[in-house]
Design a protein around this motif. Structure first.
Motif, short mmCIF file in Angstrom:
data_model
loop_
_atom_site.label_atom_id
_atom_site.label_comp_id
_atom_site.label_asym_id
_atom_site.label_seq_id
_atom_site.Cartn_x
_atom_site.Cartn_y
_atom_site.Cartn_z
N ARG A 12 -10.84 9.30 2.62
CA ARG A 12 -11.52 8.22 1.89
C ARG A 12 -10.57 7.56 0.88
NH1 ARG A 12 -17.19 8.05 2.22
NH2 ARG A 12 -17.26 7.19 0.13
N GLN A 13 -9.72 8.37 0.24
CA GLN A 13 -8.73 7.82 -0.68
C GLN A 13 -7.70 6.98 0.07
OE1 GLN A 13 -7.74 11.73 -2.28
NE2 GLN A 13 -8.19 10.96 -4.35
N ILE A 14 -7.26 7.48 1.22
CA ILE A 14 -6.27 6.75 2.02
C ILE A 14 -6.84 5.42 2.49
CG2 ILE A 14 -4.95 6.80 4.18
CD1 ILE A 14 -4.65 9.86 3.72
N VAL A 15 -8.09 5.43 2.93
CA VAL A 15 -8.73 4.18 3.37
C VAL A 15 -8.82 3.20 2.21
CG1 VAL A 15 -10.89 3.19 4.22
CG2 VAL A 15 -9.97 5.24 5.30
N ALA A 16 -9.17 3.69 1.03
CA ALA A 16 -9.26 2.81 -0.14
C ALA A 16 -7.89 2.25 -0.52
CB ALA A 16 -9.87 3.57 -1.31
N LEU A 17 -6.85 3.06 -0.43
CA LEU A 17 -5.51 2.61 -0.77
C LEU A 17 -5.01 1.52 0.17
CD1 LEU A 17 -4.00 6.09 -1.56
CD2 LEU A 17 -4.12 4.17 -3.18
N ARG A 18 -5.57 1.46 1.35
CA ARG A 18 -5.18 0.47 2.34
C ARG A 18 -5.34 -0.96 1.82
NH1 ARG A 18 -5.53 -3.69 4.15
NH2 ARG A 18 -5.65 -4.42 6.25
N PHE A 19 -6.26 -1.18 0.89
CA PHE A 19 -6.53 -2.52 0.38
C PHE A 19 -5.53 -2.97 -0.68
CE2 PHE A 19 -10.75 -1.04 1.83
CZ PHE A 19 -11.03 -2.05 2.74
N ALA A 20 -4.69 -2.06 -1.17
CA ALA A 20 -3.73 -2.40 -2.23
C ALA A 20 -2.55 -3.17 -1.66
CB ALA A 20 -3.24 -1.13 -2.91
N SER A 21 -2.03 -4.09 -2.46
CA SER A 21 -0.82 -4.82 -2.06
C SER A 21 0.37 -3.86 -2.10
CB SER A 21 -0.59 -5.98 -3.02
OG SER A 21 -0.29 -5.49 -4.31
N ASP A 22 1.45 -4.27 -1.49
CA ASP A 22 2.65 -3.43 -1.48
C ASP A 22 3.14 -3.14 -2.90
OD1 ASP A 22 2.59 -3.33 1.26
OD2 ASP A 22 4.21 -4.79 1.56
N GLU A 23 3.01 -4.11 -3.80
CA GLU A 23 3.47 -3.92 -5.18
C GLU A 23 2.63 -2.88 -5.91
OE1 GLU A 23 2.52 -7.12 -4.04
OE2 GLU A 23 4.56 -7.47 -3.36
N GLU A 24 1.36 -2.79 -5.59
CA GLU A 24 0.45 -1.86 -6.27
C GLU A 24 0.37 -0.49 -5.60
OE1 GLU A 24 -3.33 -3.96 -7.98
OE2 GLU A 24 -2.92 -4.78 -5.99
N ARG B 184 -8.31 7.00 11.69
CA ARG B 184 -7.03 7.46 12.25
C ARG B 184 -6.02 6.32 12.27
NH1 ARG B 184 -7.62 10.75 17.64
NH2 ARG B 184 -5.43 11.09 17.12
N ILE B 185 -6.47 5.13 12.63
CA ILE B 185 -5.58 3.97 12.68
C ILE B 185 -5.10 3.62 11.28
CG2 ILE B 185 -5.49 1.49 13.17
CD1 ILE B 185 -7.46 2.14 15.54
N ILE B 186 -5.99 3.67 10.30
CA ILE B 186 -5.61 3.37 8.91
C ILE B 186 -4.61 4.41 8.40
CG2 ILE B 186 -6.47 3.32 6.53
CD1 ILE B 186 -8.98 1.93 7.69
N LEU C 5 -8.58 10.26 -8.16
CA LEU C 5 -9.47 9.11 -8.16
C LEU C 5 -10.34 9.09 -6.91
CD1 LEU C 5 -7.05 6.24 -9.30
CD2 LEU C 5 -8.65 7.55 -10.71
N SER C 6 -11.58 8.69 -7.07
CA SER C 6 -12.47 8.51 -5.91
C SER C 6 -12.07 7.21 -5.21
CB SER C 6 -13.92 8.43 -6.37
OG SER C 6 -14.14 7.22 -7.07
N SER C 7 -12.58 7.03 -4.00
CA SER C 7 -12.27 5.80 -3.28
C SER C 7 -12.79 4.58 -4.03
CB SER C 7 -12.84 5.85 -1.86
OG SER C 7 -14.24 5.95 -1.88
N LYS C 8 -13.93 4.71 -4.66
CA LYS C 8 -14.50 3.62 -5.44
C LYS C 8 -13.59 3.28 -6.62
CE LYS C 8 -18.83 2.27 -7.67
NZ LYS C 8 -20.21 2.68 -7.99
N LYS D 272 2.64 13.14 0.29
CA LYS D 272 1.57 12.47 -0.47
C LYS D 272 0.25 12.52 0.31
CE LYS D 272 4.36 10.67 -3.67
NZ LYS D 272 4.27 10.77 -5.08
N GLU D 273 0.34 12.32 1.61
CA GLU D 273 -0.85 12.30 2.47
C GLU D 273 -1.62 13.61 2.38
OE1 GLU D 273 -1.91 11.76 7.21
OE2 GLU D 273 0.17 11.55 6.55
N ASN D 274 -0.90 14.70 2.29
CA ASN D 274 -1.55 16.02 2.21
C ASN D 274 -2.30 16.22 0.90
OD1 ASN D 274 -0.69 16.78 4.76
ND2 ASN D 274 1.21 17.68 3.98
N LEU D 275 -2.03 15.40 -0.10
CA LEU D 275 -2.70 15.50 -1.39
C LEU D 275 -3.87 14.54 -1.53
CD1 LEU D 275 0.51 15.76 -3.61
CD2 LEU D 275 -0.98 17.63 -2.84
#
Length: 140
Positions: free
Chosen positions: A96-108, A68-70, A121-124, A89-92
């Motif tokens: 697990r995908q949102i948590v994985a996206l958390r590791f991306a830099s702002d540029e990516e 929830r925090i992520i 894409l899967s979280s992996k 975008k969140e609704n799509l």
């Protein structure tokens, strides 16, 4: 310490290496006691099952709260980058995908969000696509 795809998995030593093994040991022991004397030792089995459930439910609660925090963090980051709410975008995406996206830099982040939605894409796969990894050193 830098973090990347290979090193981002974390173990909480008290939970993973002490509480869970002890709970499984207690459960196996109570199963043996119950098999020896099923009439009188069924209560031991219930205690063993209870310890296993408590071990897992605490972990589930912690992970759900962190998710929830992520999700809130990603809403804020997306809005700061685009001045548009993340809702569409969140609704799509799944959590697990949102948590994985958390590791991306702002540029990516923005192109990776679109790619994750377009290619499902899967979280992996998302994590492996990140070039400039933003470590999360607070997640349990």
């Amino acid at each position: 310490m830098n973090q990347d795809y290979e090193s981002h998995t974390r173990y909480y030593h008290l939970h993973h290496f002490i509480i869970l093994p002890l709970a499984f040991f207690l459960f196996i022991w109570t199963v043996e006691l119950t098999l020896e004397d099923p009439v009188n030792d069924w209560l031991y089995l219930l205690v063993g099952v209870l310890f296993i459930l408590i071990s897992f439910i605490n972990r589930i609660y912690a992970n759900r709260n962190q998710d929830r925090i992520i999700r809130l963090e990603m809403r804020l980051r997306y809005y700061q980058l685009t001045q548009v709410p993340f809702t569409e975008k969140e609704n799509l995406l799944n959590i697990r995908q949102i948590v994985a996206l958390r590791f991306a830099s702002d540029e990516e982040l923005l192109p990776l969000i679109d790619r994750a939605i377009l290619n499902n894409l899967s979280s992996k796969e998302i994590k492996k696509s990140i070039h400039n990894w933003q470590g999360d050193f607070l997640r349990v």
